[in-house]
Design an enzyme around this catalytic site. Structure first.
Site, PDB file in Angstrom:
ATOM      1  N   HIS A 205       0.821  -1.213   0.000  1.00 37.50           N
ATOM      2  CA  HIS A 205       0.000   0.000   0.000  1.00 37.50           C
ATOM      3  C   HIS A 205       0.851   1.257   0.000  1.00 37.50           C
ATOM      4  O   HIS A 205       0.336   2.351   0.018  1.00 37.50           O
ATOM      5  CB  HIS A 205      -0.887   0.030   1.257  1.00 37.50           C
ATOM      6  CG  HIS A 205      -0.098   0.227   2.519  1.00 37.50           C
ATOM      7  ND1 HIS A 205       0.562  -0.795   3.159  1.00 37.50           N
ATOM      8  CD2 HIS A 205       0.181   1.336   3.226  1.00 37.50           C
ATOM      9  CE1 HIS A 205       1.192  -0.317   4.230  1.00 37.50           C
ATOM     10  NE2 HIS A 205       0.985   0.972   4.297  1.00 37.50           N
TER      11      HIS A 205
HETATM   12  C1  UD1 Z   1      -1.618   5.366   5.763  1.00 34.11           C
HETATM   13  C2  UD1 Z   1      -0.294   5.934   6.294  1.00 34.11           C
HETATM   14  C3  UD1 Z   1       0.790   4.871   6.169  1.00 34.11           C
HETATM   15  C4  UD1 Z   1       0.371   3.571   6.838  1.00 34.11           C
HETATM   16  C5  UD1 Z   1      -0.972   3.130   6.305  1.00 34.11           C
HETATM   17  C6  UD1 Z   1      -1.445   1.911   7.045  1.00 34.11           C
HETATM   18  C7  UD1 Z   1       0.130   8.341   5.986  1.00 34.11           C
HETATM   19  C8  UD1 Z   1       0.930   9.327   5.230  1.00 34.11           C
HETATM   20  N1  UD1 Z   1       0.161   7.082   5.504  1.00 34.11           N
HETATM   21  O1  UD1 Z   1      -1.449   5.104   4.371  1.00 34.11           O
HETATM   22  O2  UD1 Z   1       1.961   5.333   6.801  1.00 34.11           O
HETATM   23  O3  UD1 Z   1       1.328   2.597   6.585  1.00 34.11           O
HETATM   24  O4  UD1 Z   1      -1.937   4.185   6.473  1.00 34.11           O
HETATM   25  O5  UD1 Z   1      -2.356   1.172   6.297  1.00 34.11           O
HETATM   26  O6  UD1 Z   1      -0.465   8.665   6.973  1.00 34.11           O
HETATM   27  N2  UD1 Z   1      -8.926   4.621   1.640  1.00 34.11           N
HETATM   28  C9  UD1 Z   1     -10.146   4.016   1.600  1.00 34.11           C
HETATM   29  N3  UD1 Z   1     -10.695   3.638   2.799  1.00 34.11           N
HETATM   30  C10 UD1 Z   1     -10.111   3.871   3.995  1.00 34.11           C
HETATM   31  C11 UD1 Z   1      -8.860   4.509   4.002  1.00 34.11           C
HETATM   32  C12 UD1 Z   1      -8.279   4.869   2.818  1.00 34.11           C
HETATM   33  O7  UD1 Z   1     -10.725   3.774   0.557  1.00 34.11           O
HETATM   34  O8  UD1 Z   1     -10.684   3.509   5.043  1.00 34.11           O
HETATM   35  C13 UD1 Z   1      -8.296   4.989   0.340  1.00 34.11           C
HETATM   36  C14 UD1 Z   1      -8.619   6.423  -0.083  1.00 34.11           C
HETATM   37  O9  UD1 Z   1      -8.748   6.433  -1.476  1.00 34.11           O
HETATM   38  C15 UD1 Z   1      -7.369   7.178   0.338  1.00 34.11           C
HETATM   39  C16 UD1 Z   1      -6.273   6.138   0.142  1.00 34.11           C
HETATM   40  O10 UD1 Z   1      -6.870   4.895   0.479  1.00 34.11           O
HETATM   41  O11 UD1 Z   1      -7.170   8.334  -0.424  1.00 34.11           O
HETATM   42  C17 UD1 Z   1      -5.050   6.360   1.014  1.00 34.11           C
HETATM   43  O12 UD1 Z   1      -5.430   6.438   2.407  1.00 34.11           O
HETATM   44  P1  UD1 Z   1      -4.521   7.254   3.458  1.00 34.11           P
HETATM   45  O13 UD1 Z   1      -5.070   7.085   4.817  1.00 34.11           O
HETATM   46  O14 UD1 Z   1      -4.318   8.649   2.983  1.00 34.11           O
HETATM   47  O15 UD1 Z   1      -3.105   6.564   3.338  1.00 34.11           O
HETATM   48  P2  UD1 Z   1      -2.712   5.018   3.422  1.00 34.11           P
HETATM   49  O16 UD1 Z   1      -2.180   4.609   2.095  1.00 34.11           O
HETATM   50  O17 UD1 Z   1      -3.812   4.228   4.024  1.00 34.11           O
HETATM   51  N1  UDP Z   2      -2.964  -6.497   8.634  1.00 30.65           N
HETATM   52  C1  UDP Z   2      -4.241  -7.022   8.834  1.00 30.65           C
HETATM   53  N2  UDP Z   2      -4.984  -7.369   7.731  1.00 30.65           N
HETATM   54  C2  UDP Z   2      -4.508  -7.222   6.463  1.00 30.65           C
HETATM   55  C3  UDP Z   2      -3.213  -6.678   6.269  1.00 30.65           C
HETATM   56  C4  UDP Z   2      -2.471  -6.314   7.381  1.00 30.65           C
HETATM   57  O1  UDP Z   2      -4.691  -7.178   9.968  1.00 30.65           O
HETATM   58  O2  UDP Z   2      -5.233  -7.565   5.500  1.00 30.65           O
HETATM   59  C5  UDP Z   2      -2.174  -6.076   9.815  1.00 30.65           C
HETATM   60  C6  UDP Z   2      -0.772  -6.619   9.884  1.00 30.65           C
HETATM   61  O3  UDP Z   2      -0.731  -7.862  10.565  1.00 30.65           O
HETATM   62  C7  UDP Z   2      -0.031  -5.525  10.637  1.00 30.65           C
HETATM   63  C8  UDP Z   2      -0.743  -4.268  10.221  1.00 30.65           C
HETATM   64  O4  UDP Z   2      -2.006  -4.673   9.710  1.00 30.65           O
HETATM   65  O5  UDP Z   2      -0.185  -5.671  12.043  1.00 30.65           O
HETATM   66  C9  UDP Z   2       0.052  -3.565   9.167  1.00 30.65           C
HETATM   67  O6  UDP Z   2      -0.687  -2.544   8.619  1.00 30.65           O
HETATM   68  P1  UDP Z   2      -0.234  -1.768   7.310  1.00 30.65           P
HETATM   69  O7  UDP Z   2       0.590  -2.660   6.455  1.00 30.65           O
HETATM   70  O8  UDP Z   2      -1.462  -1.185   6.725  1.00 30.65           O
HETATM   71  O9  UDP Z   2       0.607  -0.558   7.895  1.00 30.65           O
HETATM   72  P2  UDP Z   2       2.143  -0.306   8.234  1.00 30.65           P
HETATM   73  O10 UDP Z   2       2.575  -1.315   9.232  1.00 30.65           O
HETATM   74  O11 UDP Z   2       2.904  -0.358   6.948  1.00 30.65           O
HETATM   75  O12 UDP Z   2       2.123   1.080   8.784  1.00 30.65           O
END
Ligand code: UD1
Ligand code: UDP
Length: 366
Positions: A205
């Site tokens: 992601h």
């Molecule tokens: C965010 C964090 C990242 C973390 C990740 C965990 C920042 C800069 N990034 O990235 O560090 O590793 O969360 O998963 O804070 N969206 C949905 N539904 C949701 C949430 C997001 O559809 O519930 C979609 C939207 O199109 C949104 C995109 O995902 O624009 C990105 O979501 P965002 O929360 O901005 O960043 P993540 O990629 O989730």
């Molecule tokens: N995870 C989960 N379901 C999924 C993918 C990830 O529960 O389908 C959990 C995973 O075990 C870990 C956390 O989500 O604990 C990681 O989240 P993510 O990769 O979104 O964020 P990051 O750690 O990169 O910030």
């Protein structure tokens, strides 16, 4: 003690859960639990409240948006809650935009700030998370560092040592506690019709990988070359971009694409995979803890211990390297070598340590 914990994304719900559950049992702590709503889909939010027995939070519903808009909206909304609750301390965790917003809201209200997962550096300032980490560390009063290396990073940046606490990593608490439950509860292998060590697990992601068409194509090209079945629980950001760049059908040729999973099912799939391919921070550590080989599709990592110990390898988006490393690391000999790797992230008692430090600091103030 009046304590605010402010979070906003899936990994933060997971990692904070052991600490929140302990705090709830403490008589002397009144907790305000704030969720910015940066993650709002059921699979990234509500699922974890249910599975991890989290208390109801103040849900601020800030949602998605441009980074400045998202951080700004969260900061405005958090500040209002802090003014109402008037805490003695605000705790934030990790490196997301919600972390930055919570930290800024606290310091602007002159409330002491604690940062869990302090001191991590990838030394890649193109990552939004790296900027967030640096800022939050430099405005925090209490820095809970998960590794000795994180402590060193903070010292090198001139952060005073009396605010730095080496606590090990709270991910271990969450992973070990919940893997025990997952073994009892999860039926995901049966549901997907797959066998232990019979598949490769993928998550991706990271903005740098999935928002760029060329990079996402490279990942898809690598995944369709993998010989074993590939299971890919897809983050909404990645799904949006696969559709936008017309890559979804190609990926489906070789991958079983599923919605993001709950924590129990995910840990079960991670434990039983031949190998995991990921750009997640948390999963690199969980793979080491559960002794599953990891191939990280990034050029840098803040969890360098995983690479130094041989449990993880950084391959960027090099298609050939991804395929070769997955094949090598899926072999029986490699799994045997994983058994010898000692987990450097601690014993699962980090939430206890943090709680003890918070209580002793409060005592000292009296
Ligand atoms: C965010 C964090 C990242 C973390 C990740 C965990 C920042 C800069 N990034 O990235 O560090 O590793 O969360 O998963 O804070 N969206 C949905 N539904 C949701 C949430 C997001 O559809 O519930 C979609 C939207 O199109 C949104 C995109 O995902 O624009 C990105 O979501 P965002 O929360 O901005 O960043 P993540 O990629 O989730
Ligand atoms: N995870 C989960 N379901 C999924 C993918 C990830 O529960 O389908 C959990 C995973 O075990 C870990 C956390 O989500 O604990 C990681 O989240 P993510 O990769 O979104 O964020 P990051 O750690 O990169 O910030």
């Amino acid at each position: 003690m009046r304590l605010t914990i402010s979070i906003g994304t899936r990994p933060q719900l997971i990692k904070i859960s052991p600490l929140v559950r302990k705090i709830e049992k403490e008589d002397g702590i009144e907790l305000q639990f704030i969720d910015t709503g940066q993650h709002y889909d059921h699979e990234l939010n509500k699922t974890f409240y249910d599975e991890l027995n989290l208390p109801e939070s103040k849900f601020l519903d800030i949602g998605s948006g441009a980074p400045g808009e998202q951080t700004g909206n969260a900061m405005i909304a958090i500040e209002k809650e802090l003014i109402k609750f008037d805490p003695d301390l605000v705790l934030v965790i990790g490196d997301t935009n919600s972390t930055l917003a919570g930290a800024l809201a606290a310091v602007k209200q002159k409330i002491p700030l604690g940062h869990i997962e302090a001191g991590l550096r990838s030394f890649d300032r193109r990552m939004p998370e790296e900027i967030n980490r640096i800022i939050v560390d430099h405005i925090s009063d209490y820095l809970f560092a998960p590794t000795e290396n994180a402590v060193k990073n903070l010292s090198k940046e001139g952060i005073p040592g009396d605010g730095i606490f080496f606590t090990y990593d709270i991910t271990v608490d969450a992973c070990l506690e919940n893997y025990r439950i997952a073994k009892e509860k999860s039926k995901i292998l049966e549901k997907l019709g797959i066998n232990p060590r019979g598949y490769i697990l993928v998550t991706s992601h990271r903005q740098e990988n999935v928002d760029d068409e060329g990079n996402l194509s490279r990942l898809v090209n690598a995944l369709i070359r993998i010989k074993k079945p590939v299971i890919f629980p897809i983050h909404p950001r990645t799904m949006k971009n696969l559709k936008k760049f017309n890559l979804l059908e190609k990926l489906q040729e070789n991958c079983i694409i599923i919605k993001p999973l709950g924590y129990f099912d995910f840990l079960m799939l991670l434990k039983n995979a031949s190998c995991v391919i990921t750009d997640s921070g948390g999963i690199q550590k969980e793979a080491l803890i559960l002794k599953t080989p990891c191939v990280t599709i990034r050029d840098t990592t803040e969890w360098i211990e995983t690479v130094k110990l041989g449990a993880n390898v950084l391959v960027g988006l090099d298609e050939k390297k991804i395929v070769e490393e997955v094949e090598k690391r899926s072999r029986e000999e490699f799994h045997k070598s994983m058994e010898r790797i000692r987990n450097p992230y601690g014993d699962g008692k980090t939430s206890e340590r943090i709680l003890r430090i918070l209580k002793s600091q409060k005592e000292m103030e009296r």
